[in-house]
Design a protein around this motif. Sequence first.
Motif, PDB file in Angstrom:
ATOM      1  N   GLN A 156       2.982  13.452  13.707  1.00  0.00           N
ATOM      2  CA  GLN A 156       3.991  14.334  13.081  1.00  0.00           C
ATOM      3  C   GLN A 156       4.674  13.210  11.867  1.00  0.00           C
ATOM      4  O   GLN A 156       4.994  13.677  10.948  1.00  0.00           O
ATOM      5  CB  GLN A 156       4.989  14.928  14.125  1.00  0.00           C
ATOM      6  N   LEU A 157       4.824  11.912  12.561  1.00  0.00           N
ATOM      7  CA  LEU A 157       5.733  11.049  11.656  1.00  0.00           C
ATOM      8  C   LEU A 157       4.788  10.842  10.462  1.00  0.00           C
ATOM      9  O   LEU A 157       5.127  10.719   9.364  1.00  0.00           O
ATOM     10  CB  LEU A 157       6.073   9.843  12.270  1.00  0.00           C
ATOM     11  N   MET A 158       3.590  10.552  10.637  1.00  0.00           N
ATOM     12  CA  MET A 158       2.590  10.299   9.485  1.00  0.00           C
ATOM     13  C   MET A 158       2.454  11.457   8.476  1.00  0.00           C
ATOM     14  O   MET A 158       2.353  11.305   7.507  1.00  0.00           O
ATOM     15  CB  MET A 158       1.084   9.797  10.149  1.00  0.00           C
ATOM     16  N   GLN A 159       2.269  12.613   9.036  1.00  0.00           N
ATOM     17  CA  GLN A 159       2.415  13.879   8.269  1.00  0.00           C
ATOM     18  C   GLN A 159       3.815  13.870   7.593  1.00  0.00           C
ATOM     19  O   GLN A 159       3.617  14.362   6.323  1.00  0.00           O
ATOM     20  CB  GLN A 159       2.273  15.083   9.138  1.00  0.00           C
ATOM     21  N   ALA A 160       5.124  13.692   8.061  1.00  0.00           N
ATOM     22  CA  ALA A 160       6.252  13.561   7.275  1.00  0.00           C
ATOM     23  C   ALA A 160       6.218  12.593   6.137  1.00  0.00           C
ATOM     24  O   ALA A 160       6.492  12.853   5.075  1.00  0.00           O
ATOM     25  CB  ALA A 160       7.468  13.283   8.187  1.00  0.00           C
ATOM     26  N   PHE A 161       5.475  11.327   6.429  1.00  0.00           N
ATOM     27  CA  PHE A 161       5.439  10.505   5.325  1.00  0.00           C
ATOM     28  C   PHE A 161       4.420  11.183   4.280  1.00  0.00           C
ATOM     29  O   PHE A 161       4.528  10.654   3.078  1.00  0.00           O
ATOM     30  CB  PHE A 161       4.866   9.114   5.806  1.00  0.00           C
ATOM     31  N   SER A 162       3.281  11.677   4.383  1.00  0.00           N
ATOM     32  CA  SER A 162       2.268  12.321   3.510  1.00  0.00           C
ATOM     33  C   SER A 162       3.294  13.509   2.917  1.00  0.00           C
ATOM     34  O   SER A 162       2.912  13.212   1.648  1.00  0.00           O
ATOM     35  CB  SER A 162       1.243  12.873   4.242  1.00  0.00           C
ATOM     36  N   ASP A 163       3.947  14.164   3.447  1.00  0.00           N
ATOM     37  CA  ASP A 163       4.550  15.248   2.786  1.00  0.00           C
ATOM     38  C   ASP A 163       6.000  14.827   1.764  1.00  0.00           C
ATOM     39  O   ASP A 163       6.197  15.456   1.014  1.00  0.00           O
ATOM     40  CB  ASP A 163       5.180  16.276   3.635  1.00  0.00           C
ATOM     41  N   HIS A 164       6.436  13.427   2.009  1.00  0.00           N
ATOM     42  CA  HIS A 164       7.408  13.198   1.454  1.00  0.00           C
ATOM     43  C   HIS A 164       7.219  11.811   0.947  1.00  0.00           C
ATOM     44  O   HIS A 164       7.515  10.833   1.506  1.00  0.00           O
ATOM     45  CB  HIS A 164       8.814  13.397   2.258  1.00  0.00           C
ATOM     46  N   PRO A 165       6.402  11.545  -0.324  1.00  0.00           N
ATOM     47  CA  PRO A 165       5.982  10.154  -0.521  1.00  0.00           C
ATOM     48  C   PRO A 165       7.224   9.250  -0.752  1.00  0.00           C
ATOM     49  O   PRO A 165       7.181   7.973  -0.539  1.00  0.00           O
ATOM     50  CB  PRO A 165       5.305  10.413  -1.953  1.00  0.00           C
ATOM     51  N   THR A 166       8.372   9.919  -1.332  1.00  0.00           N
ATOM     52  CA  THR A 166       9.478   8.886  -1.481  1.00  0.00           C
ATOM     53  C   THR A 166       9.931   8.321  -0.202  1.00  0.00           C
ATOM     54  O   THR A 166      10.367   7.182  -0.346  1.00  0.00           O
ATOM     55  CB  THR A 166      10.605   9.711  -2.156  1.00  0.00           C
ATOM     56  N   MET A 167       9.835   8.980   0.692  1.00  0.00           N
ATOM     57  CA  MET A 167      10.271   8.417   2.079  1.00  0.00           C
ATOM     58  C   MET A 167       9.491   7.290   2.294  1.00  0.00           C
ATOM     59  O   MET A 167       9.896   6.202   2.950  1.00  0.00           O
ATOM     60  CB  MET A 167      10.461   9.538   3.233  1.00  0.00           C
ATOM     61  N   LYS A 168       8.101   7.234   2.050  1.00  0.00           N
ATOM     62  CA  LYS A 168       7.116   6.287   2.334  1.00  0.00           C
ATOM     63  C   LYS A 168       7.258   5.373   1.717  1.00  0.00           C
ATOM     64  O   LYS A 168       7.128   4.113   1.927  1.00  0.00           O
ATOM     65  CB  LYS A 168       5.815   7.160   2.299  1.00  0.00           C
TER      66      LYS A 168
ATOM     67  N   LEU B 171       0.909  -1.187   0.002  1.00  0.00           N
ATOM     68  CA  LEU B 171       0.033   0.128   0.010  1.00  0.00           C
ATOM     69  C   LEU B 171       0.842   1.170  -0.009  1.00  0.00           C
ATOM     70  O   LEU B 171       0.457   2.348  -0.526  1.00  0.00           O
ATOM     71  CB  LEU B 171      -1.036   0.081   1.058  1.00  0.00           C
ATOM     72  N   ALA B 172       2.047   1.224   0.705  1.00  0.00           N
ATOM     73  CA  ALA B 172       3.000   2.201   0.763  1.00  0.00           C
ATOM     74  C   ALA B 172       3.655   2.539  -0.723  1.00  0.00           C
ATOM     75  O   ALA B 172       3.667   3.827  -0.849  1.00  0.00           O
ATOM     76  CB  ALA B 172       3.922   2.085   1.646  1.00  0.00           C
ATOM     77  N   LEU B 173       3.659   1.637  -1.411  1.00  0.00           N
ATOM     78  CA  LEU B 173       4.293   1.775  -2.915  1.00  0.00           C
ATOM     79  C   LEU B 173       2.999   2.311  -3.722  1.00  0.00           C
ATOM     80  O   LEU B 173       3.533   3.176  -4.627  1.00  0.00           O
ATOM     81  CB  LEU B 173       4.743   0.409  -3.372  1.00  0.00           C
ATOM     82  N   ILE B 174       1.839   1.863  -3.696  1.00  0.00           N
ATOM     83  CA  ILE B 174       0.897   2.282  -4.368  1.00  0.00           C
ATOM     84  C   ILE B 174       0.175   3.479  -4.176  1.00  0.00           C
ATOM     85  O   ILE B 174       0.003   4.396  -5.120  1.00  0.00           O
ATOM     86  CB  ILE B 174      -0.531   1.175  -4.363  1.00  0.00           C
ATOM     87  N   ALA B 175      -0.008   3.892  -2.884  1.00  0.00           N
ATOM     88  CA  ALA B 175      -0.525   5.359  -2.473  1.00  0.00           C
ATOM     89  C   ALA B 175       0.472   6.017  -1.384  1.00  0.00           C
ATOM     90  O   ALA B 175      -0.056   6.163  -0.378  1.00  0.00           O
ATOM     91  CB  ALA B 175      -1.720   5.202  -2.034  1.00  0.00           C
ATOM     92  N   PRO B 176       1.760   6.382  -1.841  1.00  0.00           N
ATOM     93  CA  PRO B 176       2.496   6.650  -0.725  1.00  0.00           C
ATOM     94  C   PRO B 176       2.048   8.060   0.068  1.00  0.00           C
ATOM     95  O   PRO B 176       2.546   8.159   1.139  1.00  0.00           O
ATOM     96  CB  PRO B 176       3.770   7.010  -1.297  1.00  0.00           C
ATOM     97  N   SER B 177       1.166   8.965  -0.536  1.00  0.00           N
ATOM     98  CA  SER B 177       0.711  10.265  -0.046  1.00  0.00           C
ATOM     99  C   SER B 177      -0.570   9.982   0.944  1.00  0.00           C
ATOM    100  O   SER B 177      -0.650  10.530   1.667  1.00  0.00           O
ATOM    101  CB  SER B 177       0.621  11.285  -1.149  1.00  0.00           C
ATOM    102  N   ARG B 178      -1.357   8.963   0.170  1.00  0.00           N
ATOM    103  CA  ARG B 178      -2.770   8.912   0.807  1.00  0.00           C
ATOM    104  C   ARG B 178      -2.769   8.082   2.097  1.00  0.00           C
ATOM    105  O   ARG B 178      -3.325   8.014   2.939  1.00  0.00           O
ATOM    106  CB  ARG B 178      -3.785   8.535  -0.260  1.00  0.00           C
ATOM    107  N   HIS B 179      -1.936   6.954   1.822  1.00  0.00           N
ATOM    108  CA  HIS B 179      -2.109   5.931   2.802  1.00  0.00           C
ATOM    109  C   HIS B 179      -1.662   6.254   4.340  1.00  0.00           C
ATOM    110  O   HIS B 179      -2.419   6.260   5.398  1.00  0.00           O
ATOM    111  CB  HIS B 179      -1.028   4.784   2.651  1.00  0.00           C
ATOM    112  N   PRO B 180      -0.556   7.210   4.515  1.00  0.00           N
ATOM    113  CA  PRO B 180      -0.159   7.642   5.851  1.00  0.00           C
ATOM    114  C   PRO B 180      -1.396   8.386   6.586  1.00  0.00           C
ATOM    115  O   PRO B 180      -1.550   8.728   7.721  1.00  0.00           O
ATOM    116  CB  PRO B 180       0.911   8.527   5.628  1.00  0.00           C
ATOM    117  N   THR B 181      -2.427   9.078   5.631  1.00  0.00           N
ATOM    118  CA  THR B 181      -3.360   9.953   6.051  1.00  0.00           C
ATOM    119  C   THR B 181      -4.336   9.274   6.912  1.00  0.00           C
ATOM    120  O   THR B 181      -5.056   9.744   7.641  1.00  0.00           O
ATOM    121  CB  THR B 181      -4.055  10.932   5.033  1.00  0.00           C
TER     122      THR B 181
END
Length: 74
Positions: A41-53, A20-30
């Motif tokens: 804050q960690l989940m927000q960072a993942f949302s803001d930086h999809p490559t990191m996710k 899921l992180a590969l398919i939807a890296p910005s939406r999944h952490p939300t």
Amino acid sequence: MTVQRLKELLAILMIGDGVLALIAPSRHPTLWKFGPRGYQQLMQAFSDHPTMKRFSGIGQIGLGVWLASRQWPR
């Protein structure tokens, strides 16, 4: 349930979350923005930086496959 089954179940969950992180890296952490402020804050960072996710997802998949493979009978 045996410990091996629980470990394999954890591995399955890790692999699925990694995909899921590969398919939807910005939406999944939300979906997981709840709980303590640091976790949010960690989940927000993942949302803001999809490559990191995505890298996190690749790591989860690898760790999940490794964990599952160690539970199989030899």
